[in-house]
Design an enzyme around this catalytic site. Structure first.
Site, PDB file in Angstrom:
ATOM      1  N   CYS A 180       0.716  -1.224   0.050  1.00  0.00           N
ATOM      2  CA  CYS A 180      -0.134  -0.179   0.045  1.00  0.00           C
ATOM      3  C   CYS A 180       0.792   1.251  -0.031  1.00  0.00           C
ATOM      4  O   CYS A 180       1.616   1.604  -0.764  1.00  0.00           O
ATOM      5  CB  CYS A 180      -0.959  -0.191   1.014  1.00  0.00           C
ATOM      6  SG  CYS A 180      -2.323   1.174   0.832  1.00  0.00           S
TER       7      CYS A 180
ATOM      8  N   LYS B 133     -12.466   7.661  -2.265  1.00  0.00           N
ATOM      9  CA  LYS B 133     -11.550   6.497  -1.872  1.00  0.00           C
ATOM     10  C   LYS B 133     -11.687   4.988  -2.805  1.00  0.00           C
ATOM     11  O   LYS B 133     -12.739   5.183  -2.864  1.00  0.00           O
ATOM     12  CB  LYS B 133     -11.608   6.398  -0.314  1.00  0.00           C
ATOM     13  CG  LYS B 133     -11.041   5.153   0.170  1.00  0.00           C
ATOM     14  CD  LYS B 133     -11.366   5.159   1.840  1.00  0.00           C
ATOM     15  CE  LYS B 133     -10.470   3.980   2.309  1.00  0.00           C
ATOM     16  NZ  LYS B 133     -10.809   3.816   4.038  1.00  0.00           N
TER      17      LYS B 133
ATOM     18  N   SER C  66      -8.111  -0.290  -0.293  1.00  0.00           N
ATOM     19  CA  SER C  66      -8.527   0.710   0.687  1.00  0.00           C
ATOM     20  C   SER C  66      -7.504   1.859   0.654  1.00  0.00           C
ATOM     21  O   SER C  66      -6.608   1.693   1.522  1.00  0.00           O
ATOM     22  CB  SER C  66      -8.312   0.048   1.983  1.00  0.00           C
ATOM     23  OG  SER C  66      -8.954   0.991   3.121  1.00  0.00           O
TER      24      SER C  66
ATOM     25  N   HIS D 174      -4.341  -4.838  -0.589  1.00  0.00           N
ATOM     26  CA  HIS D 174      -4.379  -5.528   0.603  1.00  0.00           C
ATOM     27  C   HIS D 174      -4.828  -7.072   0.472  1.00  0.00           C
ATOM     28  O   HIS D 174      -5.732  -7.515   1.183  1.00  0.00           O
ATOM     29  CB  HIS D 174      -4.992  -5.078   1.616  1.00  0.00           C
ATOM     30  CG  HIS D 174      -4.544  -3.616   2.010  1.00  0.00           C
ATOM     31  ND1 HIS D 174      -3.562  -3.496   2.981  1.00  0.00           N
ATOM     32  CD2 HIS D 174      -4.784  -2.440   1.649  1.00  0.00           C
ATOM     33  CE1 HIS D 174      -3.320  -2.094   3.037  1.00  0.00           C
ATOM     34  NE2 HIS D 174      -4.003  -1.505   2.288  1.00  0.00           N
TER      35      HIS D 174
ATOM     36  N   GLU E 249      -3.641  -9.298   2.175  1.00  0.00           N
ATOM     37  CA  GLU E 249      -3.394  -9.827   3.431  1.00  0.00           C
ATOM     38  C   GLU E 249      -4.513  -9.887   4.596  1.00  0.00           C
ATOM     39  O   GLU E 249      -4.630 -10.170   5.455  1.00  0.00           O
ATOM     40  CB  GLU E 249      -2.152  -9.294   4.060  1.00  0.00           C
ATOM     41  CG  GLU E 249      -2.241  -7.992   4.817  1.00  0.00           C
ATOM     42  CD  GLU E 249      -2.260  -6.776   3.607  1.00  0.00           C
ATOM     43  OE1 GLU E 249      -2.209  -5.563   4.219  1.00  0.00           O
ATOM     44  OE2 GLU E 249      -2.168  -6.862   2.675  1.00  0.00           O
TER      45      GLU E 249
ATOM     46  N   ARG F  72     -15.881   1.784  11.483  1.00  0.00           N
ATOM     47  CA  ARG F  72     -15.006   2.538  12.350  1.00  0.00           C
ATOM     48  C   ARG F  72     -15.099   4.106  11.853  1.00  0.00           C
ATOM     49  O   ARG F  72     -15.138   5.055  12.696  1.00  0.00           O
ATOM     50  CB  ARG F  72     -13.603   2.299  12.215  1.00  0.00           C
ATOM     51  CG  ARG F  72     -12.780   3.101  13.163  1.00  0.00           C
ATOM     52  CD  ARG F  72     -11.286   2.922  12.613  1.00  0.00           C
ATOM     53  NE  ARG F  72     -10.811   3.283  11.022  1.00  0.00           N
ATOM     54  CZ  ARG F  72     -10.210   2.702  10.287  1.00  0.00           C
ATOM     55  NH1 ARG F  72      -9.113   1.715  10.607  1.00  0.00           N
ATOM     56  NH2 ARG F  72      -9.926   3.101   9.105  1.00  0.00           N
TER      57      ARG F  72
END
Length: 309
Positions: free
Chosen positions: A142, A163, A192, A235, A237, A249
């Site tokens: 990232c 985003k 992200s 990502h 992972e 969040r």
């Protein structure tokens, strides 16, 4: 083979419950083999989750891995306890004279800041240079991938108007690459981020090869052969619920695309990327194993002299 991590690291109990073989110090010294030394510079706020995610993927490979957790020397984490950092992380200033077969650098929540305004940018630049003489293969994720490309090649990042957030299909552009061995023609990756590297800019740099890209989010995986680095902007992972955690969040009105069933955030998301995450990390570890010197110190010293020549 198992992964060697500290006995009290929180990730250990999670991985053992999942069936990942985890090795203690006593058992490790009994094996008459040299484990691959992998360093993890963890810049993510939720360090414990990131440790677990990456240790899970490294521990699933058939080789013994010795994982060393590394931190920026003078940076104080605001989201992870000082006790955890003191117990399990070593400052880079302490490991800079050591050699590693592989080194992973994660993303960080500073992507919309100019690189030069990030407090630890001078040390991170020094770490990037250090990987050229003390690390056989590097894997950046990232923001760290964008930072490495800026440092080594002057490739700029660009702010996105919205985003890039969700799970997006990527094309396999290099099926003969050792990193994409066994990959499908297309595969899904969680994304992200608020910034991007333009594919047209990457195409202008001779030493870079885009291995995978997405019609919606652009380049996703880049091979930087000249610097022994694999750069992943997204990502693989991530856990199944990581994007859900970010969505709830942040209290954002932007749903992660292609993630919740029927775009309903009350429904449990399905993990469609797990197998390719394991495959990518297994391929990266295998590439290290096939090419790293057995005598790590002497071998990397010779590699470093070649880089500096």
């Amino acid at each position: 083979m198992p992964i060697k991590i500290p006995d009290q690291l929180p990730a250990r109990h999670v991985l053992e419950a999942e069936g990942v073989r985890v090795m203690g110090e006593t058992d490790a010294v009994r094996q008459d083999i040299r484990p691959l030394r992998i360093g993890l510079l963890n810049l993510m706020p939720d360090k414990i989750s990131t440790e677990t995610q990456l240790a899970r993927l490294l521990g699933a490979t058939p080789l013994q891995i010795e994982l060393t957790l590394v931190r920026i020397t003078d940076h104080v984490s605001r989201n992870t306890s000082a006790d955890h950092m003191a117990a399990f992380y070593r400052p880079w200033s302490e490991v800079r004279n050591e050699r590693f077969d592989g080194f992973i650098i994660t993303g960080a929540p500073v992507e919309r800041m100019p690189f030069e305004e990030v407090a630890y940018w001078p040390e991170l630049r020094a770490i990037f240079d250090w990987t050229q003489t003390h690390v056989h293969r590097c894997f950046t994720i990232c923001w760290a991938a964008q930072a490495a490309l800026f440092h080594f090649h002057g490739v700029p990042k660009h702010n996105l108007p919205r985003k890039a957030f969700g799970v997006f299909e990527h094309r396999n552009l290099a099926p003969t690459s050792p990193y994409l061995r066994g990959f499908s023609d297309t595969f899904d990756i969680p994304v992200s981020r608020w910034t991007e590297i333009c594919s047209s800019t990457l195409a202008e740099v001779q030493d870079l090869q885009v291995l995978a890209d997405s019609a919606e989010t652009g380049a996703g995986l880049v091979d930087d052969r000249a610097h022994g680095a694999l750069h992943m902007f997204n990502h693989l992972e991530y856990d199944s619920d990581t994007l859900a955690g970010e969505y709830h969040r942040d209290g954002s009105a932007q749903l992660p695309a292609g993630y919740f069933p029927a775009d309903d955030p009350t429904r449990e998301p399905k993990n469609r990327w797990r197998s390719h995450a394991h495959l990518l990390f297994a391929n990266w570890i295998n590439e290290i194993y096939q090419t790293t010197p057995f005598d790590l110190v002497a071998g990397l010293a010779a590699e470093g002299q070649a880089v500096l020549a």
